[in-house]
Scaffold this active site. Structure first.
Site: not given
Ligand code: PGA
Ligand code: ZN
Length: 409
Positions: A303, A144, A233, A379, A276, A39, A197, A356, A154, A328
């Site tokens: 994010d 996911h 999230d 995270k 998030e 995502s 995840e 991550h 999440e 990230k």
């Molecule tokens: P992604 O999602 O690593 O698939 O982009 C993780 C997140 O949205 O935090």
């Molecule tokens: Zn996110």
């Protein structure tokens, strides 16, 4: 001084190819691999050029080594500049942001190794207080997990009352177990499937998942005698169709105002500690409205909104869009740009959460980044080999901090 750079294709946790890089100096060695998102934010740098890893793998090693060999691994800013120059595009679409971030992180590790230091120490993390709390992923939905899983991406928990990282990591795994048994009790056909995840991927509505999450936090919190907070999230960009938020599984759509009210109500009802991407990535205004309404009791984290980009974060700071930011490294492509974003966040009271991606490797570098950047939260899932690689590294780092002599060996 860098003597060699090696780039190889390895597996990620979804079975897709990614890159791993080794950087060798005359007295040091660093290795790092790039993760990948499902995502992803639209303003992230490009992970790999068209054609993926296979397209670049044959020539990228020569192109990068010919520029980097002879440079000092310690000059991270210069190295990152050179990498961006070799790429030559704004979104790093020629070498790929993932290639560049792996070189950047491997170089930092090689520089640290040449001083006989672990990366976190080289970056400046020295006190025990700077070990981050692990935000653990418990239930996976959205992009996911399969289509019967909840629409919210999440459901996470943060063991805020834990005394140390070991207690925190094991508290998360206890909540994960508890949630597994609560799901089975609710749905006897549940086969124990998990999402990308490592959280459970159950056939539940958002409401059902929220109440199981709350119950597990309370029960495990009581058993362990520590406070465990629920977090989310929402990855709302994934639900946004251009005019409304579409909750596919629930067959419900919400306009911008309804989305803000919906999230605010969840925060109030469940005492959410952290939410998030509650709003899609293009809407700084709605983010700001939610932050005005709920930001005093909940971390509102961007994010996809900020994509670890200091310029975009500044836009958010200007309008009060959030009070927390996901970090990230592969969203922005270099370690020095990542650090610049962390500094800007901290200077403006935004809590940085080193994170991550949904596609990961067993690379443990982000554990060092979280400690080195003194990020209060990391995270990185709760279970799964590529997730525990980071969690177990944090346990080792904490041990070194408590027994500093061990670190000097
Ligand atoms: P992604 O999602 O690593 O698939 O982009 C993780 C997140 O949205 O935090
Ligand atoms: Zn996110």
């Amino acid at each position: 001084i860098i003597e060699d750079v090696r780039v190889r294709k390895i597996l990620d946790s979804r079975g897709n190819p990614t890159v791993e890089v080794d950087v060798l100096t005359w007295n040091g060695f660093g290795r790092a691999a790039a993760p990948s998102g499902a995502s992803t934010g639209i303003r992230e740098v490009t992970a790999f050029p068209e054609g993926g890893v296979d397209k670049i793998i044959s020539e990228v090693e020569d192109v990068i080594s010919s520029e980097l060999i002879g440079m000092d691994a310690e000059d991270l800013n210069d190295i990152d500049m050179v990498l961006k120059e070799i790429d030559g595009t704004d979104n790093l679409s020629s070498l790929g942001g993932n290639t560049i971030v792996a070189v950047s992180m491997a170089t930092a590790k090689a520089a640290a190794a040449s001083y006989n230091l672990p990366l976190y120490k080289f970056l400046g993390g020295i006190t025990k207080n700077e070990i981050p709390y692990p935000l653990g992923n418990m239930i996976n939905g959205g992009a996911h997990a399969g289509k019967n899983a909840p629409d919210i991406q999440e459901f996470l928990v943060l063991p805020v009352g834990a005394e140390n990282i070991t207690e925190a990591v094991f508290a998360n795994s206890s909540v994960h177990k508890k949630i597994g048994s609560l799901i089975k009790a609710k749905d006897s056909t549940f086969t124990g499937g998990k999402g990308d995840e490592g959280g459970w991927a159950p056939n539940l509505t958002n409401e059902e998942a929220l109440s199981i999450q709350a119950k597990a936090c309370e029960e495990v919190g009581d058993e362990l005698g520590i406070e465990i907070k629920p977090c989310l999230d929402m990855a709302a960009s994934e639900m946004w169709d251009g005019s409304k938020y579409v909750y596919e599984r629930e067959g419900v759509s919400r306009d911008i105002g309804e989305q803000i009210d919906f999230v605010k109500e969840i925060i109030d009802t469940y005492n959410m500690f952290y939410v998030e991407d509650p709003i899609q990535e293009g809407d700084f205004e709605a983010f700001a409205e939610l932050t005005r309404k709920s930001g005093d009791k909940c971390l509102i984290c961007g994010d996809d909104l900020f994509v670890t980009n200091a310029e975009i974060l500044q836009e958010g700071i200007d309008v009060g869009a959030a009070n927390s930011i996901i970090i990230k490294p592969n969203q922005i492509g270099t370690l020095s740009d990542t650090y610049a974003t962390v500094k800007l966040a901290k200077a403006n009271g935004y809590v940085p959460v080193v994170s991550h991606r949904s596609g990961e490797t067993t690379d443990e570098t982000i554990a060092h980044l979280a400690v080195g950047f003194a990020s209060p939260i990391i995270k990185t899932g709760a279970l799964g080999g590529e997730r525990i690689a980071k969690l177990n590294e944090l346990i080792r780092i904490e041990e070194e901090m408590i027994n500093p002599k061990m670190a000097d060996i």
